[in-house]
Design an enzyme around this catalytic site. Structure first.
Site, short mmCIF file in Angstrom:
data_model
loop_
_atom_site.label_atom_id
_atom_site.label_comp_id
_atom_site.label_asym_id
_atom_site.label_seq_id
_atom_site.Cartn_x
_atom_site.Cartn_y
_atom_site.Cartn_z
N GLU A 42 0.77 -1.20 -0.11
CA GLU A 42 -0.05 -0.12 -0.05
C GLU A 42 0.93 1.24 0.05
OE1 GLU A 42 -2.93 0.29 -0.27
OE2 GLU A 42 -3.80 2.18 0.65
N ASP A 43 1.89 1.29 0.75
CA ASP A 43 2.69 2.78 1.02
C ASP A 43 4.09 2.65 0.41
OD1 ASP A 43 0.56 3.13 2.57
OD2 ASP A 43 1.32 2.65 4.55
#
Ligand code: MN
Length: 726
Positions: free
Chosen positions: A81-82
């Site tokens: 996700e990051d």
């Protein structure tokens, strides 16, 4: 607490090694290094390097004693996700299974439980599906949420509240559902800390103080228990129990009791070796101290739905103080702490063993539902009902969620939106289908309220609404409407009465004399007096009589001829009936048919109540026919005219002014209204019921004709109580 945050990779490896010495520690270290590299340069709100977060999450997973795959996935859970890391990279380094877990956690993270219904339903489904597919996804997500909650103070207040609310509503119940007791408790305590810091702090300090005061007492009880166990050849470790502040807070709130009452007991836990010894131990405890009746619970024989098992009992301990014991085996303790995680035996693919999957029947059910219910909304109903049972969540057409108590109706929903919507709601569509207003809504329903400016709240609604908001609003409307109508009728009645006595209504209505009279009667204003007249509390004749009494002695006479209160009771006087043959009998007009001069009548001699005068059409008279001897012929005495009360029912369009116009039509036909009652029907017709004083049937038909001429009136008829029975 016993499960403190893990701070670095070495600590993490030690914890894993402690319960799983054969684990691939190299793989875990590799995952740590990958994560640290991917998150390089990123910091958390606290200013710490970002990688501290995945390490802490993996640390929580070691507290839950999960397998290595889950711990590796925990370390990597935020990389997709990051960071720039891709699924392909992850798969190459750590394998398919880890990618699947990280992907699942990422997906759950994207769920916003505050968004539109369709998205909620879809995401909730994904969440539960991923859970059914591999429960580790949910366990990692819970670990992630737990660490975020532990470090929430670094966020600004609005964000903290948002996350804490979501945690309290979604994640804590979820942790409870899968039986991870300590995660649920810690999540709840952290939510309380951020949502209600004052309460949290007060409770924390008081619990700490209390525990300090109790130390000696606890030691004393412990020593006594341990001695008794040794004497009986039983093993068992006696410990205090971690305090659950949110639980104390809930009890205080729910039962409205004080901190002392909730917390006025010492709570101990004894862990022993076998199930049999749990009962043996219970016997020892009960022989030491007298058990409190009704407090023994056998969750071993009947486990809770999340598989919790223990024996609970409360005894009157040393110095008469209450001591609560939980008795369980090591294995039961593991289930209580780790829930589903304690049962999960990871084989290849993270699938559950048959024996365990049977235990988690509800989980299997989710999978079955997923196959049976293609409709997301329906699916969400089932899931939500599992998690929340006292409330239903419904949606506006725009997707805003409204929480209502179970059993709530579209009317409750309408009032939850706006008073105006509630006051004017005529119908509702639930999921596109028209339903009655008293329809019970269910979780996941999308509700559209249909309104009409002509609609007004109905008394009947009070029978089915569930929210106090709806009840209050409906009652308020009815009250103010009755007030308005009474005022209108009262004014008309007074004006007509003034006219009858040759007084100018426009002048009298504003006169000081009338105000003075109102005050004497206990009303602050003339309007209040008029409303009282409209309600039927005060008779017009009474007022006019007193108004004109000081100026003219004579004019009081007519008002005394028909005291309204007497007529209003619905009973006429029988003074104007003559009995053929002149027998002297006590007489009364029958209530069932209420005859007036002009009606053909017959008398019936009752036992003890004299002569009752019936209309010849009265069905009750027909029923009395067998006793012909008691019937007497009677006729009206036209020489002495009087006032007779009759009931008149008028059906009219429910529009403003109709009522007032009917009232004045009656008054203008020289008839006195002694009571009026208005009901609005569902077909938007109004039913006006009057008690009117008339001289005879001719007078009555004049009155009825006058009413029927009023614009908006549909029918006007004399009402007799036996009508409809016949
Ligand atoms: Mn995270």
């Amino acid at each position: 607490m016993m499960y403190e945050t893990v701070m670095d990779i070495d600590q993490l490896l030690n914890r894993l090694y402690a319960y799983q010495p054969e684990a691939d520690l190299g793989m875990v270290r590799k995952a740590y290094e990958f994560s640290a590299r991917a998150h390089e340069g990123q910091t958390r709100r606290s200013g710490e390097p970002y990688v501290k977060h995945p390490v802490a999450v993996a640390g929580v997973l070691t507290s839950l004693k999960t397998d290595v795959t889950a711990i590796v996935a925990g370390l990597l859970h935020d990389t997709l996700e990051d960071t720039v890391a891709t699924a392909d990279e992850l798969q190459k380094e750590f394998g398919k299974e880890v990618v699947r877990l990280v992907d699942g956690v990422t997906k759950i993270g994207k769920i916003t439980f505050r968004s539109s219904e369709e998205r909620q339903a879809e995401n909730f489904r994904k969440m539960v599906l991923s859970m059914a597919d591999d429960i580790r996804v949910v366990i990692i997500k819970l670990a992630d949420r737990l660490h975020n909650m532990r470090t929430l103070e670094h966020l600004k207040e609005s964000k903290r509240h948002e996350i804490a609310k979501e945690t309290l509503e979604i994640y804590a119940p979820l942790a409870n559902r899968i039986g991870i007791g300590w995660v649920k408790n810690e999540l709840e305590d952290l939510c309380l800390k951020h949502l209600n810091p004052d309460v949290y702090e007060t409770l924390r300090v008081r619990v700490a103080k209390r525990d300090e005061d109790r130390q000696q007492y606890i030691q004393e009880v412990r020593a006594l228990v341990e001695n008794a166990l040794a004497e009986n050849g039983l093993v068992g470790t006696v410990n205090g129990r971690p305090k659950h502040l949110y639980g104390i807070y809930q009890k205080m709130k729910k039962q409205s009791i004080s901190f002392e009452e909730v917390y006025d007991l010492t709570a101990l836990r004894i862990i022993t070796d076998t199930k049999m010894n749990c009962y043996a131990l219970l016997g020892v405890i009960h022989s030491l101290w007298r058990p409190l009746p009704g407090r023994f619970k056998d969750y071993i024989a009947i486990p809770k739905s999340n598989l919790y098992q223990s024996l609970h009992t409360t005894v009157v301990g040393p110095k008469g103080e209450h001591v609560e014991f939980q008795i369980r085996t090591e294995e039961m303790h593991r289930v209580a702490e780790y829930g589903i995680a304690a049962h999960w035996k990871y084989k290849e693919q993270g699938r559950v063993q048959d024996k365990d999957s049977k235990a988690f029947g509800w989980l299997r059910q989710f999978i079955e539902w997923q196959q049976d219910l293609p409709d997301n909304r329906q699916f969400m109903d089932s899931v939500k009902l599992e998690l929340f049972h006292d409330v239903v969540y419904v949606f506006t057409p725009k997707g805003t969620v409204k929480e209502l108590p179970k059993g709530a109706t579209p009317v409750d929903f309408a009032y939850a939106i706006h008073t105006e919507v509630g006051d004017h709601c005529v119908g509702a569509k639930v999921n596109g289908k028209i339903v009655p207003l008293k329809h019970e809504v269910s979780s996941g329903d999308t509700i559209e309220i249909l309104t009409s400016p002509n609609q007004t709240p109905h008394k009947d609604w009070l029978k089915f609404v569930r929210t106090s908001r709806a009840k209050t609003k409906i009652k308020h409307w009815i009250k103010s409407e009755e007030q308005k109508r009474s005022l209108e009728i009262g004014r008309r009645l007074l004006e007509a009465e003034f006219r009858r006595h040759g007084l100018a209504p426009s002048q009298v209505s504003k006169s000081d004399a009338l105000l003075e009279l109102a005050k004497q009667e206990g009303y602050a204003t003339i309007d209040e007096l008029a409303a009282a007249v409209g309600f039927g509390h005060v008779a017009t004749a009474q007022i006019v009589g007193r108004l004109i009494a000081p100026t003219s002695e004579k004019s009081t006479a007519p008002s005394e001829s028909g005291p309204v209160s007497k007529v209003a009771s619905g009973r006429g006087t029988a003074a104007s009936v003559q009995v053929k043959g002149g027998r002297d009998l006590l007489m009364q007009l029958s209530r069932c048919c209420n005859p007036v001069p002009g009606d053909k009548i017959l008398g019936y001699i009752t036992r003890g109540r004299g002569l009752t005068i019936h209309s010849v059409e009265c069905p009750n008279l027909g029923a009395l026919d067998y006793d012909r001897d008691r019937l007497v012929e009677v006729e009206w005495d036209t020489a002495t005219p009087g006032q007779h009360a009759v009931n008149i029912a008028v059906i009219a369009e429910d529009k403003t002014g109709v009522l007032a116009n009917v009232s004045s039509a009656i008054a203008e036909s020289d008839a006195n209204i002694s009571r009026a009652e208005i009901t609005t029907r569902e077909d938007r017709k109004a039913e006006l019921d009057f008690v009117v004083e008339i001289a005879d049937t001719n007078h009555l038909s004049r009155v009825l004709k006058a009413i029927e001429r009023v614009d908006g009136v549909i029918t006007a008829r004399r009402l007799r109580s036996w009508r409809g029975k016949a």
